[in-house]
Write a protein that holds these residues in place. Structure first.
Motif, PDB file in Angstrom:
ATOM      1  N   THR A 154      22.571 -11.823  40.144  1.00 22.37           N
ATOM      2  CA  THR A 154      21.248 -11.218  40.149  1.00 22.37           C
ATOM      3  C   THR A 154      21.024 -10.566  41.505  1.00 22.37           C
ATOM      4  O   THR A 154      21.670 -10.917  42.502  1.00 22.37           O
ATOM      5  CB  THR A 154      20.154 -12.273  39.925  1.00 22.37           C
ATOM      6  OG1 THR A 154      20.159 -13.181  41.035  1.00 22.37           O
ATOM      7  CG2 THR A 154      20.378 -13.029  38.621  1.00 22.37           C
ATOM      8  N   LEU A 155      20.088  -9.645  41.551  1.00 20.83           N
ATOM      9  CA  LEU A 155      19.813  -8.971  42.822  1.00 20.83           C
ATOM     10  C   LEU A 155      19.294  -9.947  43.869  1.00 20.83           C
ATOM     11  O   LEU A 155      19.551  -9.778  45.059  1.00 20.83           O
ATOM     12  CB  LEU A 155      18.815  -7.832  42.598  1.00 20.83           C
ATOM     13  CG  LEU A 155      19.397  -6.614  41.877  1.00 20.83           C
ATOM     14  CD1 LEU A 155      18.299  -5.646  41.484  1.00 20.83           C
ATOM     15  CD2 LEU A 155      20.429  -5.908  42.758  1.00 20.83           C
ATOM     16  N   ARG A 156      18.587 -10.977  43.449  1.00 16.78           N
ATOM     17  CA  ARG A 156      18.090 -11.984  44.406  1.00 16.78           C
ATOM     18  C   ARG A 156      19.262 -12.590  45.172  1.00 16.78           C
ATOM     19  O   ARG A 156      19.200 -12.769  46.400  1.00 16.78           O
ATOM     20  CB  ARG A 156      17.305 -13.078  43.679  1.00 16.78           C
ATOM     21  CG  ARG A 156      16.687 -14.114  44.631  1.00 16.78           C
ATOM     22  CD  ARG A 156      16.000 -15.232  43.833  1.00 16.78           C
ATOM     23  NE  ARG A 156      15.199 -16.084  44.701  1.00 16.78           N
ATOM     24  CZ  ARG A 156      15.676 -17.117  45.407  1.00 16.78           C
ATOM     25  NH1 ARG A 156      16.978 -17.403  45.362  1.00 16.78           N
ATOM     26  NH2 ARG A 156      14.875 -17.840  46.167  1.00 16.78           N
TER      27      ARG A 156
ATOM     28  N   ALA B 270      13.300   2.226  46.738  1.00 20.06           N
ATOM     29  CA  ALA B 270      12.109   1.387  46.892  1.00 20.06           C
ATOM     30  C   ALA B 270      12.448   0.049  47.546  1.00 20.06           C
ATOM     31  O   ALA B 270      11.700  -0.461  48.398  1.00 20.06           O
ATOM     32  CB  ALA B 270      11.458   1.159  45.532  1.00 20.06           C
ATOM     33  N   ILE B 271      13.591  -0.520  47.179  1.00 16.16           N
ATOM     34  CA  ILE B 271      14.014  -1.795  47.772  1.00 16.16           C
ATOM     35  C   ILE B 271      14.311  -1.612  49.259  1.00 16.16           C
ATOM     36  O   ILE B 271      13.887  -2.413  50.104  1.00 16.16           O
ATOM     37  CB  ILE B 271      15.255  -2.355  47.044  1.00 16.16           C
ATOM     38  CG1 ILE B 271      14.920  -2.688  45.592  1.00 16.16           C
ATOM     39  CG2 ILE B 271      15.789  -3.601  47.757  1.00 16.16           C
ATOM     40  CD1 ILE B 271      16.143  -2.913  44.716  1.00 16.16           C
TER      41      ILE B 271
ATOM     42  N   GLU C 277      14.172 -11.715  47.519  1.00 14.50           N
ATOM     43  CA  GLU C 277      13.190 -11.777  46.424  1.00 14.50           C
ATOM     44  C   GLU C 277      11.883 -11.102  46.834  1.00 14.50           C
ATOM     45  O   GLU C 277      11.287 -10.359  46.052  1.00 14.50           O
ATOM     46  CB  GLU C 277      12.931 -13.224  46.018  1.00 14.50           C
ATOM     47  CG  GLU C 277      11.906 -13.341  44.909  1.00 14.50           C
ATOM     48  CD  GLU C 277      11.891 -14.707  44.244  1.00 14.50           C
ATOM     49  OE1 GLU C 277      10.973 -14.938  43.443  1.00 14.50           O
ATOM     50  OE2 GLU C 277      12.791 -15.530  44.511  1.00 14.50           O
ATOM     51  N   ALA C 278      11.442 -11.338  48.055  1.00 13.20           N
ATOM     52  CA  ALA C 278      10.198 -10.723  48.528  1.00 13.20           C
ATOM     53  C   ALA C 278      10.307  -9.200  48.533  1.00 13.20           C
ATOM     54  O   ALA C 278       9.373  -8.496  48.108  1.00 13.20           O
ATOM     55  CB  ALA C 278       9.872 -11.238  49.929  1.00 13.20           C
TER      56      ALA C 278
ATOM     57  N   VAL D 156      10.730  -4.525  41.479  1.00 17.29           N
ATOM     58  CA  VAL D 156      11.991  -4.772  40.779  1.00 17.29           C
ATOM     59  C   VAL D 156      12.149  -6.262  40.537  1.00 17.29           C
ATOM     60  O   VAL D 156      11.913  -7.071  41.435  1.00 17.29           O
ATOM     61  CB  VAL D 156      13.193  -4.249  41.606  1.00 17.29           C
ATOM     62  CG1 VAL D 156      14.512  -4.591  40.922  1.00 17.29           C
ATOM     63  CG2 VAL D 156      13.080  -2.752  41.829  1.00 17.29           C
ATOM     64  N   SER D 157      12.571  -6.639  39.341  1.00 22.39           N
ATOM     65  CA  SER D 157      12.754  -8.049  39.023  1.00 22.39           C
ATOM     66  C   SER D 157      13.882  -8.645  39.854  1.00 22.39           C
ATOM     67  O   SER D 157      14.988  -8.090  39.887  1.00 22.39           O
ATOM     68  CB  SER D 157      13.092  -8.233  37.546  1.00 22.39           C
ATOM     69  OG  SER D 157      13.550  -9.557  37.308  1.00 22.39           O
TER      70      SER D 157
END
Length: 293
Positions: free
Chosen positions: A244-246, A284-285, A260-261, A268-269
């Protein structure tokens, strides 16, 4: 060496016999190390020029011209052609081939004897188009370098390994969508523009080839992040693409919580994976990293 000093189209381009004769005279054997596969079919190079929509006022840069098959077809259609060739023997021979086969256009041709990855400037007016049969092993980095270094390039058409073509043109959610897809999309709208059979090359490669069209964005993507910051997120997201991206962005952000923040702030999830994100979401990230630390 045979030469057709006529400016008549039918005699100027290189056919299979011409290619082999030139290569033999130069002592050239195509090398796998440089991904050399010479196009021996005049119809194919004309098709590439048509698909690239080369115009009479275009200044075209070509990377890896080899013996000059595509170069001659580009010279027929464009105002000027600048070819970038790394191979010593090929670079030395190309101007003579152009002069012999297309003398009326020879003054519109320039050669840069260099590794395309190291080219920082080109002679003459700024290039408006990039058209190339790119060596398979360096296709993506060369393409991205040229797009980045020469913002005047509006249209690009490259012939690459079919698998690379698929990756470059892939949309989010596609299983082959990855780093090349996102980075190419940073600069341009990207799409597949056709397939090329193996029998038009000498030697025939063990893989199929594809054409990829890139039309530069009218306006660069607006962002407070730098390109390097955006690309750092892209690289991190796909370095561990099953995560996951997290998790995948924890190193980039400093911790999983910080990742995550940033993701939440970007809309984005944290449970999403890189292959589902558009270039705008990666932007955006990247913009949120400073805002959340």
């Amino acid at each position: 060496m045979s030469s057709s000093p006529s400016t008549d189209d039918s005699g100027a381009l290189l056919g299979p016999a011409d290619i082999r004769e030139l290569a033999a005279a130069l002592g050239v054997r195509p090398t796998k190390q440089r991904g050399q596969n010479f196009v021996i079919d005049a119809n194919t190079v004309r098709r590439i020029v048509r698909t690239a929509e080369v115009r009479p006022d275009d200044v075209v840069v070509e990377v890896g011209p080899g013996l000059g098959s595509l170069t001659l077809a580009l010279l027929e259609a464009a105002d000027r052609v600048v070819a970038v060739e790394i191979d010593d023997v090929l670079a030395a021979a190309l101007p003579a081939t152009i002069a012999a086969r297309m003398p009326a256009r020879a003054d519109r041709f320039s050669l840069v004897h260099s590794d395309a990855m190291h080219v920082q400037e080109l002679p003459g007016p700024p290039p408006t188009a990039l058209v190339a049969n790119l060596p398979y092993n360096v296709a993506v980095p060369v393409l991205l370098h040229m797009l980045d270094r020469f913002p005047s390039i509006e249209r690009t058409l490259v012939m690459v390994q079919a698998e690379v073509a698929d990756r470059l043109a892939a949309a989010p959610g596609n299983k082959v969508y990855g780093v090349p897809s996102v980075k190419a999309n940073w600069y341009a709208q990207v799409k597949r523009a056709g397939a090329i059979g193996r029998n038009v090359f000498w030697p025939a490669p063990n893989v199929d080839s594809g054409l990829v069209s890139l039309v530069r964005r009218d306006k660069p993507i607006e962002t407070s992040a730098t390109k390097a910051e955006v690309f750092a997120v892209v690289d991190a997201a796909f370095a561990q693409r099953r995560k996951t991206l997290r998790a995948a962005l924890s190193g980039w952000a400093g911790s999983a919580a910080a990742a995550e923040a940033a993701l939440v702030a970007a809309g984005v999830s944290p449970q999403a994976r890189g292959e589902s994100l558009t270039v705008h979401e990666f932007v955006a990230i990247a913009e949120q990293k400073g805002a959340t630390t």
